[in-house]
Enzyme design. Structure first.
Site, short mmCIF file in Angstrom:
data_model
loop_
_atom_site.label_atom_id
_atom_site.label_comp_id
_atom_site.label_asym_id
_atom_site.label_seq_id
_atom_site.Cartn_x
_atom_site.Cartn_y
_atom_site.Cartn_z
N LYS A 34 32.42 51.92 50.72
CA LYS A 34 32.13 50.90 49.72
C LYS A 34 32.23 49.51 50.35
CE LYS A 34 35.01 49.41 46.31
NZ LYS A 34 34.88 47.96 46.17
N ASP A 61 29.37 47.31 45.95
CA ASP A 61 30.13 46.97 44.74
C ASP A 61 29.98 45.48 44.44
OD1 ASP A 61 31.89 47.16 42.63
OD2 ASP A 61 33.69 47.30 43.87
N LYS A 63 29.32 44.24 41.24
CA LYS A 63 29.76 43.95 39.86
C LYS A 63 28.92 42.81 39.25
CE LYS A 63 34.56 45.45 40.48
NZ LYS A 63 34.67 45.56 41.94
N ASP A 66 25.05 38.79 34.52
CA ASP A 66 24.27 37.56 34.31
C ASP A 66 23.28 37.84 33.19
OD1 ASP A 66 22.97 35.01 34.73
OD2 ASP A 66 23.60 35.09 36.82
N THR A 116 40.35 48.08 36.94
CA THR A 116 41.60 48.85 36.99
C THR A 116 42.81 47.96 37.27
OG1 THR A 116 41.02 49.39 39.25
CG2 THR A 116 40.63 51.08 37.61
N ARG A 209 43.15 49.80 50.20
CA ARG A 209 44.33 49.38 50.96
C ARG A 209 45.18 50.52 51.52
NH1 ARG A 209 45.44 44.92 46.46
NH2 ARG A 209 44.28 46.56 45.39
O1 C5P Z 1 42.71 48.71 47.82
P1 C5P Z 1 42.33 49.48 46.61
O2 C5P Z 1 42.38 50.99 46.81
O3 C5P Z 1 43.08 49.03 45.37
O4 C5P Z 1 40.79 49.12 46.40
C1 C5P Z 1 40.07 49.45 45.24
C2 C5P Z 1 38.67 48.96 45.38
O5 C5P Z 1 37.95 49.28 44.19
C3 C5P Z 1 38.54 47.46 45.57
O6 C5P Z 1 37.46 47.27 46.46
C4 C5P Z 1 38.18 46.93 44.18
O7 C5P Z 1 37.33 45.80 44.26
C5 C5P Z 1 37.42 48.11 43.59
N1 C5P Z 1 37.40 48.22 42.12
C6 C5P Z 1 38.57 48.27 41.36
N2 C5P Z 1 38.47 48.39 40.00
C7 C5P Z 1 37.28 48.47 39.40
C8 C5P Z 1 36.10 48.45 40.17
C9 C5P Z 1 36.21 48.34 41.55
O8 C5P Z 1 39.65 48.23 41.90
N3 C5P Z 1 37.20 48.64 38.09
#
Ligand code: C5P
Length: 231
Positions: A34, A61, A63, A66, A116, A209
């Site tokens: 991603k 991603d 998002k 607009d 999330t 992460r």
């Molecule tokens: O580091 P981590 O596992 O928290 O990363 C989650 C990824 O998913 C990040 O790139 C974040 O931008 C993305 N994301 C999210 N919640 C959403 C949509 C995408 O955390 N609803």
């Protein structure tokens, strides 16, 4: 260990060069990546091209949110890349425009339900109507499916309820907010383990992460894959 494309690794590093280094480190163990907004100005689209040339799948991603015409034009522009998934916010008018922009290409439009990283107090601050956050997610998912989304992004805590919707038949559920046991939740507020997310109906999990910040990203990936293989 063979790649398992249920696992999508979020390349939330600042630039394409660092992204590529991580991809090389993970080698054949990971097939799906991603690329997010944080890398857009750091060569993200060049990296997307590089990844598809390497035979990897790419989830962009962005998002997007607009007015309809602008979303449609932006999505049409992204069809020049060989992307598997593209995200837009799940408001029905935005989803509708994105599906029009995608045209006849097979790029899947995924709708973001509620980030999330948000909980009820964040929704209050954003003046989102009262009610349980899970109910809002489920209803946003249902409306996004009806507007033509190929799938939704949701927390693993909502995956089972979304999977149970009649409107979710044949649709994808992709869950970030996934944390293997013993790892830090960071700013995520609605988390669950990889196995729970998949068992509850997610098609793919997105993990960032816990992998790219790990001292040994390859063994972090292997642990997640071992957990998935045992399902
Ligand atoms: O580091 P981590 O596992 O928290 O990363 C989650 C990824 O998913 C990040 O790139 C974040 O931008 C993305 N994301 C999210 N919640 C959403 C949509 C995408 O955390 N609803």
């Amino acid at each position: 260990m063979q790649a398992d494309d249920r696992l999508i690794v979020a390349l939330d590093v600042p630039n394409a060069l660092q992204g590529l280094r991580l991809v090389e480190k993970l080698g054949d163990e990971v097939s799906f990546y991603k690329i997010g907004l944080g890398m857009l100005t750091g060569g993200g689209m060049a990296l997307a091209n590089e990844l598809t040339e390497m035979g990897k799948r790419v989830f962009l991603d962005m998002k997007l949110f607009d007015i309809g015409q602008t979303v449609e034009n932006a999505v049409a522009g992204f069809t020049q890349f060989d992307l598997d998934f593209l995200t837009v916010h799940g408001d029905p008018n935005v989803v509708h425009a994105a599906v029009a922009g995608r045209g006849t290409t097979d790029m899947k439009i995924l709708a973001v339900t509620v980030l999330t990283s948000l909980d009820r107090s964040d929704l209050d601050l954003a003046l989102i109507q009262a009610g349980d956050i899970h109910d809002i997610v489920i209803e946003r998912a249902r409306l996004a499916f009806l507007a033509g989304a190929d799938g939704v992004i949701a927390s693993p805590q909502e995956a089972a309820m979304i999977r149970a919707l009649p409107e979710a038949t044949g649709k994808l559920i992709v869950t970030p907010g996934v944390r293997p046991a013993g790892t830090n939740a960071d700013d995520q507020k609605r988390v669950a383990s990889p196995a729970i997310a998949i068992n509850d109906g997610a098609d793919h999990i997105v993990v960032g992460r816990p992998i790219w910040k790990a001292e040994d990203p390859l063994s972090a990936v292997r642990m997640i894959k071992t957990e998935l293989a045992a399902i």
